[in-house]
Design an enzyme around this catalytic site. Structure first.
Site, PDB file in Angstrom:
ATOM      1  N   GLY A  92       2.508   1.480  10.869  1.00 31.43           N
ATOM      2  CA  GLY A  92       3.431   2.611  10.768  1.00 31.43           C
ATOM      3  C   GLY A  92       4.124   2.954  12.074  1.00 31.43           C
ATOM      4  CG  HIS A 106      -5.551   1.516   5.225  1.00 30.99           C
ATOM      5  ND1 HIS A 106      -5.082   2.472   6.096  1.00 30.99           N
ATOM      6  CD2 HIS A 106      -4.536   0.634   5.046  1.00 30.99           C
ATOM      7  CE1 HIS A 106      -3.824   2.183   6.414  1.00 30.99           C
ATOM      8  NE2 HIS A 106      -3.471   1.074   5.793  1.00 30.99           N
ATOM      9  N   GLY A 135       2.915  -1.427   4.286  1.00 32.08           N
ATOM     10  CA  GLY A 135       2.945   0.005   4.033  1.00 32.08           C
ATOM     11  C   GLY A 135       4.370   0.470   3.765  1.00 32.08           C
ATOM     12  N   GLY A 136       5.011   1.019   4.795  1.00 31.67           N
ATOM     13  CA  GLY A 136       6.333   1.632   4.658  1.00 31.67           C
ATOM     14  C   GLY A 136       7.348   0.802   3.890  1.00 31.67           C
ATOM     15  CG  ASN A 151      -1.726   1.208   1.409  1.00 34.04           C
ATOM     16  OD1 ASN A 151      -1.836   2.010   0.478  1.00 34.04           O
ATOM     17  ND2 ASN A 151      -2.320   1.369   2.576  1.00 34.04           N
ATOM     18  CD1 TRP A 152       3.599   1.020  -2.522  1.00 36.68           C
ATOM     19  CD2 TRP A 152       3.719   1.939  -4.557  1.00 36.68           C
ATOM     20  NE1 TRP A 152       4.386   0.212  -3.302  1.00 36.68           N
ATOM     21  CE2 TRP A 152       4.486   0.746  -4.552  1.00 36.68           C
ATOM     22  CE3 TRP A 152       3.649   2.685  -5.736  1.00 36.68           C
ATOM     23  CZ2 TRP A 152       5.171   0.288  -5.684  1.00 36.68           C
ATOM     24  CZ3 TRP A 152       4.329   2.240  -6.856  1.00 36.68           C
ATOM     25  CH2 TRP A 152       5.083   1.055  -6.824  1.00 36.68           C
ATOM     26  CE  LYS A 153       0.123   3.179   4.693  1.00 37.89           C
ATOM     27  NZ  LYS A 153       0.238   3.259   6.135  1.00 37.89           N
ATOM     28  CD  GLU A 165      -3.429  -3.144   7.183  1.00 39.12           C
ATOM     29  OE1 GLU A 165      -2.306  -3.322   6.724  1.00 39.12           O
ATOM     30  OE2 GLU A 165      -4.089  -2.116   6.974  1.00 39.12           O
ATOM     31  CD  GLU A 200      -2.720   5.190   6.826  1.00 37.40           C
ATOM     32  OE1 GLU A 200      -2.741   5.312   5.593  1.00 37.40           O
ATOM     33  OE2 GLU A 200      -1.785   4.633   7.440  1.00 37.40           O
ATOM     34  CB  SER A 222       5.419  -2.550  11.844  1.00 36.42           C
ATOM     35  OG  SER A 222       4.957  -1.239  12.119  1.00 36.42           O
TER      36      SER A 222
HETATM   37  C1  PEP Z   1      -0.588  -0.272   6.159  1.00 50.08           C
HETATM   38  O1  PEP Z   1      -0.679   0.932   6.027  1.00 50.08           O
HETATM   39  O2  PEP Z   1      -1.483  -1.011   5.710  1.00 50.08           O
HETATM   40  C2  PEP Z   1       0.560  -0.808   6.872  1.00 50.08           C
HETATM   41  C3  PEP Z   1       0.527  -2.052   7.262  1.00 50.08           C
HETATM   42  O3  PEP Z   1       1.602   0.060   7.093  1.00 50.08           O
HETATM   43  P1  PEP Z   1       3.039  -0.299   7.721  1.00 50.08           P
HETATM   44  O4  PEP Z   1       3.507  -1.573   7.049  1.00 50.08           O
HETATM   45  O5  PEP Z   1       3.892   0.876   7.409  1.00 50.08           O
HETATM   46  O6  PEP Z   1       2.817  -0.521   9.177  1.00 50.08           O
END
Ligand code: PEP
Length: 252
Positions: A175, A97, A236-237, A9-11, A169, A99, A215
């Site tokens: 994050g 998600h 994500g990251g 997920n590049w957000k 999640e 967010e 994470s």
């Molecule tokens: C996400 O945003 O779905 C996510 C899992 O982010 P991260 O891997 O950065 O925790």
């Protein structure tokens, strides 16, 4: 059929050029991998979806959307519909998600409408959910996840589950650098599969892919993915660096 899936997920990251470069680098990293029953997914921003779809034709990378609006069309300034996504070659959309829930105030009811609209339009859904830290600390994580599922997705028809991927999640792990332990992830994923089995059938539950997100990094991916009910990850990251993302893909 249950598949292994690693989704990035590049957000709200990467403009046109960065998106192109990251896809090129990722493709280079994974082109020689044998990916049996394994899907590699990226979710760039809306504005880069069409070019990403074109760039990834004939590769192992699938492009999905991060969100969509539930209405067919009309006066919803700034929003994007299922039909618009399909018109640029998108077949799958992320819904729910954390967010979107926290920052954009998408309620369980709105998310149920989005799930319905996506499925009615023939899109596959990656449905995200997870408990907050307070709910985990007070041992209410299973209750909370059960309720999020009940309120937004447990109403769909049995045959629609072949078009759904679930992504657990925990909000406290997104994050933050803090990851659920493999045991915590397994406990929750087994619980989720059991909820689906009870409400629908064991076969539907067994065929469902349930991803973990929060994470996930090259250093912890293998251990998390080794758990029997964890079918992959939503990243994500770490999906923003081709080397890291591909090493997570190799851990599946
Ligand atoms: C996400 O945003 O779905 C996510 C899992 O982010 P991260 O891997 O950065 O925790």
């Amino acid at each position: 059929m249950r598949q292994k899936i690693v989704a990035g997920n590049w957000k709200m990251n990467n403009g046109k050029g960065e998106t192109k470069n990251l896809i090129t680098e990722l493709q280079e990293e994974i082109k020689d991998l044998t990916l049996d029953n394994t899907r590699v997914i990226i979710a760039p921003s809306f504005i880069n979806l069409e070019s990403a779809v074109t760039q990834t034709e004939d590769t192992k990378i699938e492009v999905v959307a991060q969100n969509m609006h539930q209405a067919k069309n009309g006066a919803y300034t700034g929003e994007v519909s299922a039909d618009m996504l399909k018109s640029v070659g998108i077949r799958t959309v992320i819904i729910g998600h954390s967010e979107r829930r926290a920052i954009f105030k998408e309620s369980d009811e709105i998310l149920a409408e989005k799930v319905n609209a996506a499925l009615a339009n023939g899109l596959e859904v990656i449905f995200c959910f997870g408990e907050k830290l307070e709910e985990r600390k007070t041992d209410n994580h299973l209750l909370e996840v059960g309720s999020q599922l009940r309120n937004s997705i447990l109403h769909i028809a049995a045959e629609d589950w072949s078009k759904v991927i679930l992504a657990y999640e925990p909000v406290w792990a997104i994050g933050t650098g803090e990851t659920a332990s493999p045991e915590q992830a397994q406990e929750m994923h087994a619980f989720i599969r059991n909820v689906i089995a009870k409400k629908y059938t064991q076969e539907i539950a067994d065929n469902l892919s349930i991803l973990y997100g929060g994470s996930v990094k090259p250093a912890n991916a293998k251990e998390i993915f080794s758990k029997p009910d964890v079918d992959g990850g939503l990243i994500g990251g770490a999906s923003l660096k081709a080397v890291d993302f591909s090493s997570i893909i190799k851990a599946i």
